[in-house]
Design a protein around this motif. Structure first.
Motif, PDB file in Angstrom:
ATOM      1  N   ASP A   1       0.840  -1.207   0.000  1.00  0.00           N
ATOM      2  CA  ASP A   1       0.000   0.000   0.000  1.00  0.00           C
ATOM      3  C   ASP A   1       0.872   1.254   0.000  1.00  0.00           C
ATOM      4  O   ASP A   1       0.563   2.247  -0.675  1.00  0.00           O
ATOM      5  CB  ASP A   1      -0.929   0.003   1.213  1.00  0.00           C
ATOM      6  CG  ASP A   1      -1.960  -1.116   1.152  1.00  0.00           C
ATOM      7  OD1 ASP A   1      -2.122  -1.740   0.080  1.00  0.00           O
ATOM      8  OD2 ASP A   1      -2.600  -1.369   2.188  1.00  0.00           O
ATOM      9  N   ASP A   2       1.965   1.209   0.755  1.00  0.00           N
ATOM     10  CA  ASP A   2       2.863   2.379   0.792  1.00  0.00           C
ATOM     11  C   ASP A   2       3.505   2.623  -0.571  1.00  0.00           C
ATOM     12  O   ASP A   2       3.694   3.776  -0.981  1.00  0.00           O
ATOM     13  CB  ASP A   2       3.969   2.163   1.841  1.00  0.00           C
ATOM     14  CG  ASP A   2       3.455   2.371   3.253  1.00  0.00           C
ATOM     15  OD1 ASP A   2       2.349   2.929   3.405  1.00  0.00           O
ATOM     16  OD2 ASP A   2       4.154   1.956   4.200  1.00  0.00           O
ATOM     17  N   ASP A   3       3.843   1.544  -1.285  1.00  0.00           N
ATOM     18  CA  ASP A   3       4.418   1.716  -2.629  1.00  0.00           C
ATOM     19  C   ASP A   3       3.441   2.475  -3.526  1.00  0.00           C
ATOM     20  O   ASP A   3       3.833   3.351  -4.295  1.00  0.00           O
ATOM     21  CB  ASP A   3       4.729   0.349  -3.265  1.00  0.00           C
ATOM     22  CG  ASP A   3       5.896  -0.357  -2.597  1.00  0.00           C
ATOM     23  OD1 ASP A   3       6.752   0.324  -2.014  1.00  0.00           O
ATOM     24  OD2 ASP A   3       5.932  -1.614  -2.658  1.00  0.00           O
ATOM     25  N   VAL A   4       2.163   2.092  -3.439  1.00  0.00           N
ATOM     26  CA  VAL A   4       1.142   2.765  -4.257  1.00  0.00           C
ATOM     27  C   VAL A   4       1.060   4.239  -3.872  1.00  0.00           C
ATOM     28  O   VAL A   4       1.108   5.134  -4.720  1.00  0.00           O
ATOM     29  CB  VAL A   4      -0.236   2.087  -4.083  1.00  0.00           C
ATOM     30  CG1 VAL A   4      -1.322   2.865  -4.817  1.00  0.00           C
ATOM     31  CG2 VAL A   4      -0.185   0.639  -4.571  1.00  0.00           C
ATOM     32  N   ASP A   5       0.966   4.494  -2.555  1.00  0.00           N
ATOM     33  CA  ASP A   5       0.830   5.884  -2.095  1.00  0.00           C
ATOM     34  C   ASP A   5       2.039   6.716  -2.505  1.00  0.00           C
ATOM     35  O   ASP A   5       1.900   7.871  -2.937  1.00  0.00           O
ATOM     36  CB  ASP A   5       0.679   5.911  -0.559  1.00  0.00           C
ATOM     37  CG  ASP A   5      -0.672   5.361  -0.116  1.00  0.00           C
ATOM     38  OD1 ASP A   5      -1.578   5.245  -0.967  1.00  0.00           O
ATOM     39  OD2 ASP A   5      -0.808   5.026   1.075  1.00  0.00           O
ATOM     40  N   ASN A   6       3.224   6.133  -2.380  1.00  0.00           N
ATOM     41  CA  ASN A   6       4.438   6.891  -2.728  1.00  0.00           C
ATOM     42  C   ASN A   6       4.488   7.187  -4.231  1.00  0.00           C
ATOM     43  O   ASN A   6       4.867   8.284  -4.641  1.00  0.00           O
ATOM     44  CB  ASN A   6       5.693   6.102  -2.318  1.00  0.00           C
ATOM     45  CG  ASN A   6       5.833   6.026  -0.809  1.00  0.00           C
ATOM     46  OD1 ASN A   6       5.280   6.856  -0.084  1.00  0.00           O
ATOM     47  ND2 ASN A   6       6.562   5.021  -0.333  1.00  0.00           N
ATOM     48  N   TYR A   7       4.093   6.209  -5.039  1.00  0.00           N
ATOM     49  CA  TYR A   7       4.114   6.420  -6.497  1.00  0.00           C
ATOM     50  C   TYR A   7       3.123   7.522  -6.886  1.00  0.00           C
ATOM     51  O   TYR A   7       3.420   8.386  -7.719  1.00  0.00           O
ATOM     52  CB  TYR A   7       3.782   5.106  -7.223  1.00  0.00           C
ATOM     53  CG  TYR A   7       3.978   5.191  -8.718  1.00  0.00           C
ATOM     54  CD1 TYR A   7       5.223   4.927  -9.296  1.00  0.00           C
ATOM     55  CD2 TYR A   7       2.924   5.545  -9.560  1.00  0.00           C
ATOM     56  CE1 TYR A   7       5.408   5.024 -10.664  1.00  0.00           C
ATOM     57  CE2 TYR A   7       3.102   5.644 -10.934  1.00  0.00           C
ATOM     58  CZ  TYR A   7       4.339   5.369 -11.477  1.00  0.00           C
ATOM     59  OH  TYR A   7       4.520   5.480 -12.845  1.00  0.00           O
ATOM     60  N   ILE A   8       1.947   7.482  -6.251  1.00  0.00           N
ATOM     61  CA  ILE A   8       0.918   8.503  -6.538  1.00  0.00           C
ATOM     62  C   ILE A   8       1.455   9.901  -6.192  1.00  0.00           C
ATOM     63  O   ILE A   8       1.314  10.853  -6.973  1.00  0.00           O
ATOM     64  CB  ILE A   8      -0.369   8.192  -5.745  1.00  0.00           C
ATOM     65  CG1 ILE A   8      -1.051   6.948  -6.328  1.00  0.00           C
ATOM     66  CG2 ILE A   8      -1.321   9.385  -5.740  1.00  0.00           C
ATOM     67  CD1 ILE A   8      -2.198   6.395  -5.486  1.00  0.00           C
ATOM     68  N   ALA A   9       2.099   9.997  -5.035  1.00  0.00           N
ATOM     69  CA  ALA A   9       2.620  11.308  -4.616  1.00  0.00           C
ATOM     70  C   ALA A   9       3.777  11.751  -5.506  1.00  0.00           C
ATOM     71  O   ALA A   9       3.829  12.905  -5.963  1.00  0.00           O
ATOM     72  CB  ALA A   9       3.063  11.226  -3.154  1.00  0.00           C
ATOM     73  N   ASP A  10       4.696  10.826  -5.797  1.00  0.00           N
ATOM     74  CA  ASP A  10       5.884  11.187  -6.577  1.00  0.00           C
ATOM     75  C   ASP A  10       5.530  11.624  -7.992  1.00  0.00           C
ATOM     76  O   ASP A  10       6.258  12.404  -8.612  1.00  0.00           O
ATOM     77  CB  ASP A  10       6.846   9.979  -6.669  1.00  0.00           C
ATOM     78  CG  ASP A  10       7.489   9.666  -5.330  1.00  0.00           C
ATOM     79  OD1 ASP A  10       7.368  10.505  -4.413  1.00  0.00           O
ATOM     80  OD2 ASP A  10       8.081   8.574  -5.194  1.00  0.00           O
ATOM     81  N   HIS A  11       4.434  11.081  -8.550  1.00  0.00           N
ATOM     82  CA  HIS A  11       4.087  11.387  -9.944  1.00  0.00           C
ATOM     83  C   HIS A  11       2.861  12.279 -10.052  1.00  0.00           C
ATOM     84  O   HIS A  11       2.344  12.489 -11.153  1.00  0.00           O
ATOM     85  CB  HIS A  11       3.870  10.076 -10.711  1.00  0.00           C
ATOM     86  CG  HIS A  11       5.115   9.255 -10.830  1.00  0.00           C
ATOM     87  ND1 HIS A  11       5.552   8.430  -9.821  1.00  0.00           N
ATOM     88  CD2 HIS A  11       6.038   9.159 -11.825  1.00  0.00           C
ATOM     89  CE1 HIS A  11       6.680   7.843 -10.192  1.00  0.00           C
ATOM     90  NE2 HIS A  11       7.001   8.272 -11.400  1.00  0.00           N
ATOM     91  N   ASP A  12       2.419  12.781  -8.909  1.00  0.00           N
ATOM     92  CA  ASP A  12       1.293  13.727  -8.894  1.00  0.00           C
ATOM     93  C   ASP A  12       0.111  13.184  -9.703  1.00  0.00           C
ATOM     94  O   ASP A  12      -0.429  13.849 -10.596  1.00  0.00           O
ATOM     95  CB  ASP A  12       1.759  15.080  -9.463  1.00  0.00           C
ATOM     96  CG  ASP A  12       0.748  16.177  -9.181  1.00  0.00           C
ATOM     97  OD1 ASP A  12      -0.033  16.016  -8.222  1.00  0.00           O
ATOM     98  OD2 ASP A  12       0.740  17.177  -9.920  1.00  0.00           O
ATOM     99  N   LEU A  13      -0.277  11.967  -9.372  1.00  0.00           N
ATOM    100  CA  LEU A  13      -1.320  11.293 -10.156  1.00  0.00           C
ATOM    101  C   LEU A  13      -2.719  11.812  -9.832  1.00  0.00           C
ATOM    102  O   LEU A  13      -2.964  12.365  -8.759  1.00  0.00           O
ATOM    103  CB  LEU A  13      -1.280   9.784  -9.882  1.00  0.00           C
ATOM    104  CG  LEU A  13      -0.036   9.036 -10.339  1.00  0.00           C
ATOM    105  CD1 LEU A  13      -0.286   7.540 -10.301  1.00  0.00           C
ATOM    106  CD2 LEU A  13       0.410   9.463 -11.735  1.00  0.00           C
ATOM    107  N   ILE A  14      -3.620  11.590 -10.770  1.00  0.00           N
ATOM    108  CA  ILE A  14      -5.044  11.854 -10.544  1.00  0.00           C
ATOM    109  C   ILE A  14      -5.497  10.936  -9.405  1.00  0.00           C
ATOM    110  O   ILE A  14      -5.161   9.741  -9.390  1.00  0.00           O
ATOM    111  CB  ILE A  14      -5.858  11.539 -11.814  1.00  0.00           C
ATOM    112  CG1 ILE A  14      -5.422  12.450 -12.951  1.00  0.00           C
ATOM    113  CG2 ILE A  14      -7.355  11.635 -11.551  1.00  0.00           C
ATOM    114  CD1 ILE A  14      -5.828  11.919 -14.324  1.00  0.00           C
TER     115      ILE A  14
END
Ligand code: SF4
Length: 261
Positions: free
Chosen positions: A204-217
């Motif tokens: 779950d943290d990997d997902v959250d970090n990727y979302i934050a790092d790439h400024d995802l929708i």
């Protein structure tokens, strides 16, 4: 001629929910035997080698080894797969199963994805609208027989959609549930298509970090107590620390819609 069942009130007859709408395929055309064999050989050679590889490397592998078109299935709970595949696969399409029962926030997320990414986005719909399903099968089928409802609104539309594709990419993660704990990176599905799971070892943290790092929708529901989002009729928020999928078909023994089982 369809068999009919009588509603509890006895007032109306409805079609047996085990009988799908007429005139539409319910399964995917199998690939020719040589394509299936080629995929089985890829799985045998590469599955262990891709274990632990980054999602980017797994998608780069797909670009090299899958010449045919690839479907990228998107639940719109998050938009990680769109970001990962954009620019990395030139033979891919994003695919969204529009069951007719989604939250407005999920549909807004889909529309934003269509604007942000160049990859084509297919909106897949069931044979029947909500109103037609109510008329033919009776109201609130999702509550009376969620397995049949998921079959007609998710599993069968996905099966029809997959026909032109050689492979599909999913966002299945082992951390999703015990049932998914042994998901491999690569599989061959029942029809001979290659099923690629690049996020399989993401936490779950990997997902959250990727979302934050790439400024995802972001689907705003994920910030409002819905860590696992399905149809609005079948998804409840869950408490902090509870199993993330506890809100899916809550109060029933159902845990999967059937797309990945
Ligand atoms: S999640 Fe609920 S409403 Fe959606 S297809 Fe399945 S049973 Fe029907």
């Amino acid at each position: 001629m369809h068999s009919l069942i009588r509603s509890d009130s006895g007032a109306e007859d409805y079609r047996d929910p085990e009988v799908s709408p007429e005139g539409a395929a319910t399964t995917t055309q199998p690939l020719p035997a040589e394509r299936r064999q080629a995929h089985e050989e890829l799985v045998a050679e590469w599955n262990h080698r891709l274990e632990g590889a980054s999602a980017e490397d797994i998608i780069a592998w797909a670009h090299t080894h899958v010449p045919g078109p690839i479907a990228v299935t998107m639940s719109m709970q998050d938009t990680v797969l769109a970001e990962l595949t954009e620019g990395a696969l030139d033979n891919a399409e994003l695919v969204f199963l529009d069951t007719g029962f989604h939250f407005p926030e999920t549909l807004e997320t889909r529309d934003k994805v269509a604007e942000r990414y160049r990859l084509p986005l297919r909106n897949i719909t069931p044979v029947y609208s909500r109103a037609e399903q109510d008329r033919v099968y009776g109201p609130r089928l999702y509550a009376r027989n969620p397995t049949a409802c998921c079959r007609m609104r998710k599993v069968e539309p996905l099966a029809r959609m997959l026909d032109p594709f050689e492979a599909w990419i999913t966002g299945v993660r082992r951390a999703d549930s015990a049932l998914r704990a042994n998901t491999p990176v690569l599989e061959v599905d029942r029809t001979g298509r290659l099923k690629i799971n690049p996020l399989v070892d993401w936490t779950d943290d990997d997902v959250d970090n990727y979302i934050a790092d790439h400024d995802l929708i972001i689907n705003p529901l994920t910030r409002q107590g819905y860590p696992s989002i399905g149809c609005a009729t079948c998804t409840l928020p869950v408490a902090e620390g509870e199993d993330p999928r506890a809100g899916r078909w809550a109060g029933t023994s159902k845990t999967e819609c059937g797309l990945h089982t």
